[in-house]
Design a protein around this motif. Sequence first.
Motif, mmCIF file in Angstrom:
data_model
loop_
_atom_site.group_PDB
_atom_site.id
_atom_site.type_symbol
_atom_site.label_atom_id
_atom_site.label_comp_id
_atom_site.label_asym_id
_atom_site.label_seq_id
_atom_site.Cartn_x
_atom_site.Cartn_y
_atom_site.Cartn_z
ATOM 1 N N SER A 2 0.843 -1.201 0.000
ATOM 2 C CA SER A 2 0.000 0.000 0.000
ATOM 3 C C SER A 2 0.877 1.249 0.000
ATOM 4 N N GLY A 3 0.256 2.385 -0.305
ATOM 5 C CA GLY A 3 0.989 3.644 -0.238
ATOM 6 C C GLY A 3 1.601 3.859 1.133
ATOM 7 N N TRP A 4 0.844 3.492 2.158
ATOM 8 C CA TRP A 4 1.355 3.655 3.521
ATOM 9 C C TRP A 4 2.579 2.773 3.766
ATOM 10 N N ASP A 5 2.467 1.510 3.357
ATOM 11 C CA ASP A 5 3.574 0.576 3.637
ATOM 12 C C ASP A 5 4.841 0.989 2.896
ATOM 13 N N ALA A 6 4.666 1.426 1.635
ATOM 14 C CA ALA A 6 5.838 1.848 0.847
ATOM 15 C C ALA A 6 6.474 3.084 1.480
ATOM 16 N N LEU A 7 5.635 4.008 1.933
ATOM 17 C CA LEU A 7 6.162 5.227 2.567
ATOM 18 C C LEU A 7 6.897 4.880 3.864
ATOM 19 N N GLU A 8 6.300 4.003 4.657
ATOM 20 C CA GLU A 8 6.937 3.634 5.924
ATOM 21 C C GLU A 8 8.277 2.931 5.668
ATOM 22 N N ALA A 9 8.315 2.055 4.663
ATOM 23 C CA ALA A 9 9.567 1.341 4.351
ATOM 24 C C ALA A 9 10.649 2.342 3.923
ATOM 25 N N ALA A 10 10.268 3.322 3.094
ATOM 26 C CA ALA A 10 11.246 4.322 2.640
ATOM 27 C C ALA A 10 11.748 5.138 3.824
ATOM 28 N N CYS A 11 10.828 5.497 4.699
ATOM 29 C CA CYS A 11 11.188 6.314 5.859
ATOM 30 C C CYS A 11 12.132 5.536 6.787
ATOM 31 N N ARG A 12 11.864 4.251 6.958
ATOM 32 C CA ARG A 12 12.706 3.444 7.857
ATOM 33 C C ARG A 12 14.143 3.328 7.356
ATOM 34 N N ASP A 13 14.322 3.458 6.033
ATOM 35 C CA ASP A 13 15.679 3.377 5.449
ATOM 36 C C ASP A 13 16.330 4.743 5.288
ATOM 37 N N CYS A 14 15.649 5.803 5.707
ATOM 38 C CA CYS A 14 16.092 7.156 5.355
ATOM 39 C C CYS A 14 17.455 7.487 5.967
ATOM 40 N N ARG A 15 18.317 8.130 5.128
ATOM 41 C CA ARG A 15 19.603 8.629 5.609
ATOM 42 C C ARG A 15 19.804 10.065 5.106
ATOM 43 N N ALA A 16 18.673 10.803 5.054
ATOM 44 C CA ALA A 16 18.724 12.137 4.437
ATOM 45 C C ALA A 16 19.312 13.207 5.353
ATOM 46 N N CYS A 17 19.461 12.937 6.641
ATOM 47 C CA CYS A 17 20.085 13.939 7.525
ATOM 48 C C CYS A 17 20.876 13.212 8.616
ATOM 49 N N PRO A 18 21.718 13.942 9.340
ATOM 50 C CA PRO A 18 22.612 13.279 10.309
ATOM 51 C C PRO A 18 21.892 12.599 11.478
ATOM 52 N N LEU A 19 20.595 12.877 11.692
ATOM 53 C CA LEU A 19 19.903 12.214 12.810
ATOM 54 C C LEU A 19 19.861 10.696 12.622
ATOM 55 N N CYS A 20 20.048 10.238 11.378
ATOM 56 C CA CYS A 20 20.039 8.781 11.141
ATOM 57 C C CYS A 20 21.218 8.103 11.826
ATOM 58 N N GLU A 21 22.283 8.860 12.102
ATOM 59 C CA GLU A 21 23.491 8.261 12.703
ATOM 60 C C GLU A 21 23.277 7.884 14.164
ATOM 61 N N THR A 22 22.410 8.633 14.843
ATOM 62 C CA THR A 22 22.278 8.442 16.297
ATOM 63 C C THR A 22 20.957 7.774 16.685
ATOM 64 N N ARG A 23 20.055 7.568 15.732
ATOM 65 C CA ARG A 23 18.744 6.989 16.089
ATOM 66 C C ARG A 23 18.878 5.501 16.424
ATOM 67 N N HIS A 24 17.972 5.036 17.307
ATOM 68 C CA HIS A 24 17.778 3.594 17.471
ATOM 69 C C HIS A 24 16.681 3.110 16.547
ATOM 70 N N ASN A 25 15.615 3.914 16.452
ATOM 71 C CA ASN A 25 14.495 3.574 15.583
ATOM 72 C C ASN A 25 13.981 4.820 14.895
ATOM 73 N N VAL A 26 13.498 4.653 13.678
ATOM 74 C CA VAL A 26 12.710 5.685 13.026
ATOM 75 C C VAL A 26 11.320 5.648 13.667
ATOM 76 N N VAL A 27 10.799 6.830 13.994
ATOM 77 C CA VAL A 27 9.453 6.899 14.597
ATOM 78 C C VAL A 27 8.517 7.443 13.517
ATOM 79 N N PHE A 28 7.921 6.528 12.769
ATOM 80 C CA PHE A 28 7.162 6.905 11.573
ATOM 81 C C PHE A 28 5.831 7.544 11.926
ATOM 82 N N GLY A 29 5.085 6.912 12.841
ATOM 83 C CA GLY A 29 3.748 7.416 13.202
ATOM 84 C C GLY A 29 2.953 6.269 13.789
ATOM 85 N N ASP A 30 1.786 6.599 14.315
ATOM 86 C CA ASP A 30 0.986 5.582 14.996
ATOM 87 C C ASP A 30 -0.492 5.979 14.900
#
Length: 189
Positions: A2-30
């Motif tokens: 689904s559009g949601w699943d594809a967006l969440e998968a892309a977000c979970r892999d994101c490395r567009a800014c330095p916050l990706c270096e220190t995160r434990h998890n991407v917090v996509f939404g709930d």
Amino acid sequence: MSGWDALEAACRDCRACPLCETRHNVVFGDGARDAEILFVGEGPGQQEDLQGRPFVGAAGKLLDDMLSIIDLDRSNYYIANIVKCRPPQNRDPLESEQDACIGYLRRQVQLLRPKIIVCLGRIAAKRLIDENFRITREHGQFVEKSGVWMTALYHPAALLRDQSKRPETFRDLLALREKIRQVCERKYG
Ligand code: URA
């Protein structure tokens, strides 16, 4: 996918800014992916980073209690943040981090098509409502933008620090309930 699943998968892999270096998890939404109401905070804190879900720490517990007063829970709203990865030491997200991340929230809004967006705190209100937004003066007021009703509440973390703001927030919640009755199709409570 689904559009949601594809967006969440892309977000979970994101490395567009330095916050990706220190995160434990991407917090996509709930919450409900067909909700009429969207809440938007600024960015994950420590507990959110560890658990991968928004607003699960102390501020989140207060938010849950506040929203239960007007019969809202995560089965009837969606909740996300301006930035999806935790800023170190819970500092405000930088403009550059917000710019790198805001596309995910925009896609979430396109998929959800909410009737009401509620900003939680100054950072979200400045980003989504008006760059000159003054939370102390303008919280609880509604503006319509592109057919979506928008408002801001004090951030629940601010309400933990300063209990004197709670009566105003109670009134804002009642105004939100009234707006929900006016513009949402489903019944709440
Ligand atoms: N504060 C936020 O703005 N977002 C969260 O997810 C948690 C705390």
